[in-house]
Design an enzyme around this catalytic site. Structure first.
Site, PDB file in Angstrom:
ATOM      1  N   ASP A  41     -23.093 -10.650   3.563  1.00  0.00           N
ATOM      2  CA  ASP A  41     -22.721  -9.364   3.591  1.00  0.00           C
ATOM      3  C   ASP A  41     -22.209  -9.149   2.064  1.00  0.00           C
ATOM      4  O   ASP A  41     -21.342  -9.413   1.736  1.00  0.00           O
ATOM      5  CB  ASP A  41     -21.774  -8.921   4.440  1.00  0.00           C
ATOM      6  CG  ASP A  41     -21.382  -7.597   4.647  1.00  0.00           C
ATOM      7  OD1 ASP A  41     -21.407  -6.666   3.637  1.00  0.00           O
ATOM      8  OD2 ASP A  41     -21.098  -6.953   5.701  1.00  0.00           O
ATOM      9  N   HIS A  42     -23.394  -8.422   1.437  1.00  0.00           N
ATOM     10  CA  HIS A  42     -23.116  -8.402   0.028  1.00  0.00           C
ATOM     11  C   HIS A  42     -21.847  -7.564  -0.385  1.00  0.00           C
ATOM     12  O   HIS A  42     -21.332  -7.649  -1.711  1.00  0.00           O
ATOM     13  CB  HIS A  42     -24.088  -7.855  -0.529  1.00  0.00           C
ATOM     14  CG  HIS A  42     -24.363  -6.256  -0.537  1.00  0.00           C
ATOM     15  ND1 HIS A  42     -25.040  -5.673   0.461  1.00  0.00           N
ATOM     16  CD2 HIS A  42     -23.968  -5.296  -1.330  1.00  0.00           C
ATOM     17  CE1 HIS A  42     -25.047  -4.259   0.273  1.00  0.00           C
ATOM     18  NE2 HIS A  42     -24.482  -3.948  -0.645  1.00  0.00           N
TER      19      HIS A  42
ATOM     20  N   HIS B  39     -20.757  -4.221   7.111  1.00  0.00           N
ATOM     21  CA  HIS B  39     -20.103  -3.820   5.831  1.00  0.00           C
ATOM     22  C   HIS B  39     -18.600  -3.250   6.140  1.00  0.00           C
ATOM     23  O   HIS B  39     -17.789  -3.614   5.855  1.00  0.00           O
ATOM     24  CB  HIS B  39     -20.537  -2.662   5.084  1.00  0.00           C
ATOM     25  CG  HIS B  39     -22.127  -3.131   4.568  1.00  0.00           C
ATOM     26  ND1 HIS B  39     -22.370  -4.582   4.176  1.00  0.00           N
ATOM     27  CD2 HIS B  39     -23.200  -2.382   4.526  1.00  0.00           C
ATOM     28  CE1 HIS B  39     -23.591  -4.448   3.780  1.00  0.00           C
ATOM     29  NE2 HIS B  39     -24.148  -3.469   3.932  1.00  0.00           N
TER      30      HIS B  39
END
Length: 486
Positions: free
Chosen positions: A185-186, A248
């Protein structure tokens, strides 16, 4: 700084190498790591997918074009050696023989150059494919023995509901040990997100007040100005809840709400987040608003009668001693009035009624505002006495000047950081299978009883019902005066 000799020789295999994510993030990330001398001294990059872009030279030109578009001016002395190490090989669920041979050939070259043992060469398999394609690709990797000495990076969404997430977990664990799997999950790779932990636990000003006795509500607000922009097919099969909320926004919730992890390492951070998620109450569909921006149905690959949500606003409750009775409001959507990543911590009114604003009325609540931009910013709304004979209050703002360009600092873009962490074998900023499972349990009631999808104008703040969801109004959009950081 990690020097190149610290990393084992690597063969990086990028599935979906001609796709949008590779062009925007993965190849620019590799380039920037090369600029900073962070890549292994000995490595090869193999792009793969069902359809070939042509010769290796044509694929390298495709990568070069992506670097020019998403990096800008590039240093040829860095780009050229990187491009020389890149090739493309076709692969499919039912045929990975060419890919296996390409990986083995690359490893043979690395063995000759690095003078090391085969056991020292690592494989990084980046699986940027839809959830529906994962099972076939993982099966192919296992049949071709490409899972040996490998670390697998899996992109979100991790399934489409609780049942499919559990099936995906089963499929992955048939071929890979859990320690080999990196669910990315960036958002967790962003410096600003990691700074939430430093802000809370390194400052006596904040942590003692970080609880239900002092805080009235928390907002996690990630509006996007962009439309689905040619990703209609993806969004039709995914929607905003799966794309943004179960990943996110819930991960941001975990960082804001966790207890002191006592260490910045995989086991400690995962345990602290896991404790928070176990205390989150399953969502009430009556307190969830779905929206769809006007014009979404005109996007390519979108059904004329689509009821897919492009906007979600949610009320979340955490049933533990720190957060009981404090609502968390999560909001995100496409085609909204602004593009931001804002966390707003709203404090309770101290209720000293004899202190009033100079123009009368009730004062706005104090708020701590954290902007999770690439250049993170933090501000605190305060009230002070206006100079003069009367005890009249005026609004003020503390702005915190965060660490930016300190000598010796070396910030990394999110994908750079996470790619480097995979090569180092560090899963601290990646998501565990238990987290995935629990977050789907929390969100499953909304999938079972979908709220009606309400239209909203492009460029707005979403449906009216969402405006009314948050106690006291949203910081962004309808909370006046708008004192947000810009």
């Amino acid at each position: 700084m990690t020097v190149t000799s610290d990393l084992s020789p690597h063969v990086l295999v990028l599935f979906g190498a001609t796709g949008d994510l590779a062009a925007r993030k993965l190849f620019p990330g590799l380039y920037r790591l090369a600029v900073d001398d962070r890549l292994p001294q000995h490595y090869a990059v193999i792009g793969t997918g069902r359809h070939s872009p042509g010769s290796d030279e044509e694929f390298r030109q495709h990568v070069r074009d992506a670097l020019h578009e998403f990096v800008g001016d590039i240093d040829e002395s860095v780009a050229e050696p990187l491009l020389e190490r890149i090739c493309f090989v076709t692969s499919a669920e039912d045929d990975g023989s060419d890919l296996r041979k390409a990986v083995e050939d690359a490893e043979d070259r690395l063995l000759a150059d690095a003078h090391c043992l085969l056991s020292d060469v690592r494989r990084l398999l980046y699986l940027s494919v839809p959830p529906s394609a994962v099972q076939g690709m993982v099966g192919m990797l296992e049949r071709e023995d490409l899972d040996d000495r490998a670390r697998l990076v899996a992109e979100k969404p991790f399934g489409t509901d609780l049942a499919s997430a559990r099936e995906l977990h089963r499929v992955l664990n048939e071929a890979f040990e859990e320690h080999q799997i990196f669910r990315i999950d960036h958002f967790l790779g962003k410096e600003a997100v990691q700074n939430i932990l430093a802000l809370r636990f390194a400052n006596g000003l904040f942590e003692p007040a970080w609880n239900r006795h002092t805080i009235e509500s928390v907002q996690i607000d990630v509006p996007e100005k962009l439309t689905v922009e040619g990703r209609g097919s993806f969004y039709e099969g995914t929607g905003c809840l799966r794309d943004m909320v179960t990943t996110h926004l819930c991960q941001l919730l975990g960082f804001v709400a966790l207890e002191d992890p006592h260490a910045f390492r995989e086991s400690a951070i995962r345990a602290a987040k896991g404790a928070v998620f176990s205390a989150v109450r399953p969502l009430d569909p009556e307190r969830v608003v779905f929206g769809q921006y006007d014009g979404y149905r005109d996007e390519p690959d979108v059904a004329d009668d689509s009821d897919v949500e492009t906007f979600v606003a949610i009320e979340v409750w955490i049933d533990n001693d720190r957060w009981r009775d404090v609502p968390f409001y999560l909001r995100t959507g496409k085609a909204m009035a602004d593009g931001r990543r804002t966390i707003t911590v709203r404090f309770r009114d101290p209720r000293h009624r004899w202190l009033k604003p100079e123009h009368g009325g009730q004062p706005e609540p104090n708020e701590l505002v954290i902007e999770l931009a690439d250049d993170p910013r933090i501000a605190i709304d305060v009230r002070a006495k206006r100079p003069g004979p009367d005890m009249a209050l005026v609004e003020g703002v503390f702005r915190l000047d965060l660490v930016g360009d300190l000598p010796g600092s070396d910030p990394l873009e999110a994908y750079e950081r996470l790619l480097l962490d995979v090569m180092r074998g560090d899963r601290t900023l990646f998501i565990s299978s238990d987290e995935v499972d629990r977050l789907w349990e929390i969100c499953q009631p909304v999938l079972d009883r979908r709220p009606p999808v309400q239209p909203y104008p492009a460029g707005s703040w979403g449906p009216e019902a969402a405006q009314e969801l948050a106690l006291g109004g949203w910081r962004l959009g309808n909370h006046a005066p708008d004192r947000s950081l810009r």
